[in-house]
Design a protein around this motif. Structure first.
Motif, short mmCIF file in Angstrom:
data_model
loop_
_atom_site.label_atom_id
_atom_site.label_comp_id
_atom_site.label_asym_id
_atom_site.label_seq_id
_atom_site.Cartn_x
_atom_site.Cartn_y
_atom_site.Cartn_z
N ALA A 144 8.41 -0.56 33.96
CA ALA A 144 9.59 -0.15 35.14
C ALA A 144 9.11 0.18 36.17
O ALA A 144 9.06 1.42 36.01
CB ALA A 144 11.26 -0.31 34.89
N ILE A 145 9.50 -0.19 37.27
CA ILE A 145 9.00 0.56 38.23
C ILE A 145 10.81 0.90 39.36
O ILE A 145 11.68 -0.07 39.32
CB ILE A 145 8.56 -0.27 39.30
N LEU A 146 11.26 2.00 39.17
CA LEU A 146 12.23 3.03 40.40
C LEU A 146 12.17 2.84 41.61
O LEU A 146 11.15 2.63 41.92
CB LEU A 146 12.89 3.79 39.58
N THR B 108 9.62 1.30 29.89
CA THR B 108 9.69 2.73 30.08
C THR B 108 9.60 2.70 31.28
O THR B 108 8.26 2.05 32.59
CB THR B 108 7.85 3.08 29.29
N VAL B 109 9.51 3.32 31.92
CA VAL B 109 9.29 3.88 33.75
C VAL B 109 7.73 4.70 34.15
O VAL B 109 7.30 5.46 33.68
CB VAL B 109 10.13 5.26 34.27
N VAL B 110 7.66 3.84 34.68
CA VAL B 110 6.04 3.94 35.08
C VAL B 110 5.37 4.60 36.72
O VAL B 110 4.56 3.87 37.05
CB VAL B 110 5.18 2.43 34.46
N PHE C 278 12.16 -2.68 39.55
CA PHE C 278 11.67 -3.43 39.70
C PHE C 278 10.90 -3.64 38.05
O PHE C 278 10.54 -2.82 37.41
CB PHE C 278 10.30 -3.51 40.00
N LEU C 279 10.76 -4.72 37.22
CA LEU C 279 10.56 -5.03 35.74
C LEU C 279 8.99 -5.69 35.84
O LEU C 279 9.21 -6.65 36.83
CB LEU C 279 11.30 -5.90 34.76
N SER C 280 8.31 -5.33 34.62
CA SER C 280 6.72 -6.11 34.80
C SER C 280 7.52 -7.99 34.01
O SER C 280 8.33 -7.94 33.44
CB SER C 280 6.07 -5.95 33.23
N ARG D 138 15.74 -19.40 39.93
CA ARG D 138 15.40 -18.58 41.23
C ARG D 138 16.02 -17.93 41.99
O ARG D 138 16.67 -16.41 42.83
CB ARG D 138 15.60 -20.05 42.38
N HIS D 139 15.59 -17.23 40.42
CA HIS D 139 15.97 -15.69 39.77
C HIS D 139 14.55 -14.36 40.47
O HIS D 139 15.09 -13.58 40.01
CB HIS D 139 17.10 -15.57 39.43
N PHE D 140 13.39 -15.16 40.40
CA PHE D 140 12.38 -14.59 40.14
C PHE D 140 11.60 -14.14 41.68
O PHE D 140 11.57 -15.54 42.48
CB PHE D 140 11.74 -15.08 39.21
N SER D 141 11.00 -13.09 41.91
CA SER D 141 10.19 -13.06 43.03
C SER D 141 9.21 -12.19 42.33
O SER D 141 9.05 -11.21 41.66
CB SER D 141 10.78 -12.32 44.14
N ILE D 142 8.03 -12.10 42.94
CA ILE D 142 6.21 -10.77 42.57
C ILE D 142 6.15 -10.27 44.35
O ILE D 142 6.21 -10.74 45.10
CB ILE D 142 5.35 -12.33 42.76
N THR D 143 6.22 -9.29 43.63
CA THR D 143 5.78 -7.79 44.85
C THR D 143 4.56 -7.40 44.61
O THR D 143 4.52 -7.19 43.24
CB THR D 143 6.82 -7.46 45.06
#
Length: 110
Positions: free
Chosen positions: A2-4, A31-33, A51-53, A78-83
């Motif tokens: 996860a990225i906070l 795990t926070v990365v 954000f989760l992987s 439609r609940h998914f996006s890539i950053t």
């Protein structure tokens, strides 16, 4: 993983040692990365807390006892996006060529 968002990290106490710590989610743990810079919201006006992987798909349903959504295989979801981050040397002008193959595959799948 996860990225906070910066705002969520601040709500958790702004602990600089948060990297490597575990977040308890409704269906598992992450795990926070990393922590995003202030103001980053991804593709949304208001950012989520984190954000989760891609590997966290099975943890995305918040209703206990229900099967997780299949956001990676069900094209109606439609609940998914890539950053992502642009590779050094890419910019808005030359990015189109790098994404053209991916864009054509989306059109074929739909």
């Amino acid at each position: 993983m996860a990225i906070l968002t910066h705002a969520f990290w601040e709500r958790l106490g702004s602990d600089p040692a948060i990297l490597g710590q575990t977040l308890r989610l409704s269906r598992g743990f992450a795990t926070v990365v990393g922590v995003m810079p202030p103001g980053f919201t991804g593709d949304r006006l208001a950012a989520p807390a984190f954000f989760l992987s891609l590997g966290a798909e099975d943890m995305l349903n918040t209703q206990p006892g229900q099967s997780p959504r299949k956001i990676l295989s069900d094209r109606t979801q439609r609940h998914f996006s890539i950053t992502g981050r642009l590779k050094k040397g890419l910019n808005a002008k030359n990015l189109g060529g790098a994404l053209s193959t991916l864009n054509s595959r989306f059109a074929q799948a739909d």
